[in-house]
Design a protein around this motif. Structure first.
Motif, PDB file in Angstrom:
ATOM      1  N   ILE A   1       0.825  -1.195   0.000  1.00 35.13           N
ATOM      2  CA  ILE A   1       0.000   0.000   0.000  1.00 35.13           C
ATOM      3  C   ILE A   1       0.864   1.252   0.000  1.00 35.13           C
ATOM      4  O   ILE A   1       1.991   1.246   0.495  1.00 35.13           O
TER       5      ILE A   1
ATOM      6  N   MET B   1       1.779   4.894   1.367  1.00 37.13           N
ATOM      7  CA  MET B   1       1.732   5.522   2.676  1.00 37.13           C
ATOM      8  C   MET B   1       2.001   7.011   2.542  1.00 37.13           C
ATOM      9  O   MET B   1       2.711   7.449   1.636  1.00 37.13           O
TER      10      MET B   1
ATOM     11  N   SER C   1       3.969   1.764  -3.074  1.00 38.25           N
ATOM     12  CA  SER C   1       4.607   0.477  -2.817  1.00 38.25           C
ATOM     13  C   SER C   1       5.859   0.291  -3.658  1.00 38.25           C
ATOM     14  O   SER C   1       6.774  -0.428  -3.248  1.00 38.25           O
TER      15      SER C   1
ATOM     16  N   ARG D   1      -2.176   5.397   5.548  1.00 43.69           N
ATOM     17  CA  ARG D   1      -2.185   4.982   4.155  1.00 43.69           C
ATOM     18  C   ARG D   1      -2.635   6.139   3.266  1.00 43.69           C
ATOM     19  O   ARG D   1      -3.252   7.098   3.727  1.00 43.69           O
TER      20      ARG D   1
END
Length: 116
Positions: A32, A34, A53, A97
């Motif tokens: 994911i 961030m 990612s 996230r």
């Protein structure tokens, strides 16, 4: 869900540096994007930087050239290296996230205070 704990904030003189850390739990961390966010008094929370990612990065204009976001997937940690700090960087900094979900719970954050 990902649980996040921010650390590394403090009081620093203008022109100084700080490194923030965000320790995450959860097996999905590595896949994911961030982000680091901040909220100054009487202002809305804003995205400061994000990292995908694949480690592509984005920075808001006000911090470009001064801040660097990075991640260490082996440690489930995202960092924000902040250089040449300015008083207007003063805020509570949060990680989460990207994009955050509407029902996300935000952590305590870490306070960054930059004196002039």
């Amino acid at each position: 869900q990902v649980q996040l704990v921010e650390s590394g904030g403090g009081l620093v003189q203008a022109g100084g540096s700080l490194t923030l850390s965000c320790a995450a739990s959860g097996s999905i961390f590595s896949i994911i994007a961030m982000g680091w966010y901040r909220q100054a008094p009487e202002k809305q929370r804003e995205l400061v930087a994000r990292i995908s990612s694949g480690r592509s990065t984005f920075y808001t204009d006000s911090v470009k050239g001064r801040f660097t976001i990075s991640r260490d997937n082996a440690k489930n940690t995202v960092y924000l290296q902040m250089n040449s700090l300015k008083p207007e960087d003063t805020a509570v900094y949060y990680c989460n996230r990207w994009p955050p979900w509407g029902n996300d719970n935000w952590g305590q954050g870490t306070q960054v205070t930059v004196s002039s």
